[in-house]
Design a protein around this motif. Structure first.
Motif, PDB file in Angstrom:
ATOM      1  N   ASP A 194       3.427 -14.200 -11.153  1.00  0.00           N
ATOM      2  CA  ASP A 194       2.016 -13.887 -11.382  1.00  0.00           C
ATOM      3  C   ASP A 194       1.341 -14.986 -12.207  1.00  0.00           C
ATOM      4  OD1 ASP A 194      -0.187 -12.115 -11.117  1.00  0.00           O
ATOM      5  OD2 ASP A 194       0.070 -11.551 -13.196  1.00  0.00           O
ATOM      6  N   ASN A 195       2.144 -15.654 -13.060  1.00  0.00           N
ATOM      7  CA  ASN A 195       1.712 -16.845 -13.809  1.00  0.00           C
ATOM      8  C   ASN A 195       0.553 -16.568 -14.775  1.00  0.00           C
ATOM      9  OD1 ASN A 195       2.270 -19.519 -14.387  1.00  0.00           O
ATOM     10  ND2 ASN A 195       0.715 -20.318 -12.988  1.00  0.00           N
ATOM     11  N   LYS A 196       0.543 -15.376 -15.365  1.00  0.00           N
ATOM     12  CA  LYS A 196      -0.514 -15.036 -16.322  1.00  0.00           C
ATOM     13  C   LYS A 196      -0.005 -14.991 -17.759  1.00  0.00           C
ATOM     14  CE  LYS A 196      -3.427 -12.394 -13.124  1.00  0.00           C
ATOM     15  NZ  LYS A 196      -4.011 -11.059 -12.818  1.00  0.00           N
ATOM     16  N   LYS A 197       1.322 -14.883 -17.928  1.00  0.00           N
ATOM     17  CA  LYS A 197       1.892 -14.806 -19.270  1.00  0.00           C
ATOM     18  C   LYS A 197       2.900 -15.928 -19.478  1.00  0.00           C
ATOM     19  CE  LYS A 197       1.537  -9.729 -19.675  1.00  0.00           C
ATOM     20  NZ  LYS A 197       0.546  -9.689 -20.761  1.00  0.00           N
ATOM     21  N   ASN A 198       2.987 -16.421 -20.707  1.00  0.00           N
ATOM     22  CA  ASN A 198       4.016 -17.410 -21.008  1.00  0.00           C
ATOM     23  C   ASN A 198       5.338 -16.710 -21.306  1.00  0.00           C
ATOM     24  OD1 ASN A 198       4.045 -16.586 -23.782  1.00  0.00           O
ATOM     25  ND2 ASN A 198       2.322 -17.960 -24.207  1.00  0.00           N
ATOM     26  N   LEU A 199       6.391 -17.472 -21.528  1.00  0.00           N
ATOM     27  CA  LEU A 199       7.726 -16.884 -21.706  1.00  0.00           C
ATOM     28  C   LEU A 199       7.796 -15.967 -22.912  1.00  0.00           C
ATOM     29  CD1 LEU A 199      10.177 -19.802 -20.799  1.00  0.00           C
ATOM     30  CD2 LEU A 199       8.995 -18.167 -19.323  1.00  0.00           C
ATOM     31  N   GLN A 200       7.144 -16.346 -23.996  1.00  0.00           N
ATOM     32  CA  GLN A 200       7.157 -15.509 -25.187  1.00  0.00           C
ATOM     33  C   GLN A 200       6.483 -14.167 -24.925  1.00  0.00           C
ATOM     34  OE1 GLN A 200       8.584 -16.334 -28.470  1.00  0.00           O
ATOM     35  NE2 GLN A 200       8.407 -14.103 -28.351  1.00  0.00           N
ATOM     36  N   GLU A 201       5.374 -14.190 -24.223  1.00  0.00           N
ATOM     37  CA  GLU A 201       4.650 -12.948 -23.916  1.00  0.00           C
ATOM     38  C   GLU A 201       5.466 -12.045 -22.991  1.00  0.00           C
ATOM     39  OE1 GLU A 201      -0.012 -14.394 -24.166  1.00  0.00           O
ATOM     40  OE2 GLU A 201       1.165 -14.867 -22.378  1.00  0.00           O
ATOM     41  N   ILE A 202       6.156 -12.647 -22.019  1.00  0.00           N
ATOM     42  CA  ILE A 202       7.001 -11.853 -21.118  1.00  0.00           C
ATOM     43  C   ILE A 202       8.163 -11.252 -21.892  1.00  0.00           C
ATOM     44  CG2 ILE A 202       8.557 -11.957 -19.120  1.00  0.00           C
ATOM     45  CD1 ILE A 202       6.722 -14.155 -17.977  1.00  0.00           C
ATOM     46  N   ASN A 215       8.271 -10.546 -25.079  1.00  0.00           N
ATOM     47  CA  ASN A 215       7.745  -9.474 -25.934  1.00  0.00           C
ATOM     48  C   ASN A 215       7.452  -8.219 -25.125  1.00  0.00           C
ATOM     49  OD1 ASN A 215       7.852 -11.208 -28.107  1.00  0.00           O
ATOM     50  ND2 ASN A 215       5.666 -11.722 -28.063  1.00  0.00           N
ATOM     51  N   TYR A 216       6.837  -8.404 -23.961  1.00  0.00           N
ATOM     52  CA  TYR A 216       6.471  -7.257 -23.123  1.00  0.00           C
ATOM     53  C   TYR A 216       7.693  -6.449 -22.710  1.00  0.00           C
ATOM     54  CZ  TYR A 216       4.638  -4.476 -19.274  1.00  0.00           C
ATOM     55  OH  TYR A 216       4.305  -3.425 -18.459  1.00  0.00           O
ATOM     56  N   LEU A 217       8.785  -7.153 -22.413  1.00  0.00           N
ATOM     57  CA  LEU A 217      10.000  -6.485 -21.954  1.00  0.00           C
ATOM     58  C   LEU A 217      10.934  -6.107 -23.102  1.00  0.00           C
ATOM     59  CD1 LEU A 217      10.698  -8.655 -18.781  1.00  0.00           C
ATOM     60  CD2 LEU A 217       9.813  -6.328 -18.863  1.00  0.00           C
ATOM     61  N   SER A 218      10.458  -6.293 -24.337  1.00  0.00           N
ATOM     62  CA  SER A 218      11.181  -5.865 -25.540  1.00  0.00           C
ATOM     63  C   SER A 218      12.559  -6.502 -25.701  1.00  0.00           C
ATOM     64  CB  SER A 218      11.302  -4.335 -25.569  1.00  0.00           C
ATOM     65  OG  SER A 218      10.041  -3.729 -25.637  1.00  0.00           O
TER      66      SER A 218
END
Length: 242
Positions: free
Chosen positions: A199-207, A209-212
């Protein structure tokens, strides 16, 4: 005297809502989620009022054949979902035929009362089946994992949903799905991570964090162990192909 109340049954929003609640109840039936089943049924109740007696007159919802068709659809949906949850084809079919025959034999159906009978007939059968067969427990736990991938899922928490101990759950789960609970959780999280990378909307850190995940480096480690490449390389390769 019989007076028929015109409820204008058509393929409209009321029917769409019925099929929406039918699917919600069926999904919660698979998870043996009694609380949400009751919630869904209470919401469904207002769509099709039952008949009432008023001053020696019977007021009946219009088009009994239509109501029966909806009930048959509901029965078949519960039957299909119960099979998906591990109930045998014969057991499910037996209940289905008994309930369908009951509906057809009634001149006037008490719609909500029949819905309750259908749901609890399958609920009780599935609950008893799950006590005897670990497949039901595994399904409930898998269903919980699939719906909560953004959480930091623990074995203890997942086992509680299946009403079993941590020590009991892993053998049951692995027998059913071929992997441990932890392996399944990581596999599903990485599946979702791959979609988010595409989807290319989030960087690795955000992904991460999102997936805990504990941190980004652990996310990268798990991703690499499952896919054979780092998340960064996966994303680059994905867009290079385009």
């Amino acid at each position: 005297m019989e007076q028929v109340e015109n409820l204008n049954f058509k393929k409209d929003s009321k029917e769409s809502l019925f099929f929406f609640y039918q699917e919600q109840i069926a999904n919660n039936l698979q998870a043996l989620d009694q609380k949400n089943i009751i919630k869904n049924m209470n919401e469904l109740k207002s769509l099709f009022p039952n008949y009432q007696h008023q001053k020696n007159q019977l007021i009946v919802p219009a088009d009994q054949s239509y109501l029966k068709e909806l009930l048959i659809s509901f029965i078949c949906s519960m039957a299909d979902h119960s099979i998906d949850s591990g109930l045998s084809l014969n057991e499910s079919a037996k209940i289905r035929m008994e309930l369908i025959n009951r509906v057809y034999q009634q001149q006037i159906v008490n719609f909500y009362s029949e819905i309750k009978k259908i749901v609890w007939a399958y609920f009780d059968k599935l609950k008893n089946h799950n006590r005897e067969d670990g497949a039901g427990v595994a399904f409930i736990c898998r269903n919980y994992i699939d719906g909560n991938l953004e959480k930091k899922l623990t074995l203890h928490e997942i086992a509680e949903k299946g009403n079993v101990s941590k020590q009991t759950l892993n053998p049951i789960f692995k027998k059913r799905y071929g992997v441990t609970v932890k392996q399944y959780v990581n596999n599903k999280k990485i599946e979702l991570a791959k979609k988010m990378l595409a989807d290319n909307k989030k960087n690795l850190q955000e992904i991460s964090n999102y997936l805990s995940f504990v941190d980004k480096s652990y996310f990268v480690k798990i991703f690499h162990s499952i896919t054979g490449v780092t998340p960064k390389k996966y994303r680059h390769e994905l867009f290079d192909k385009k």
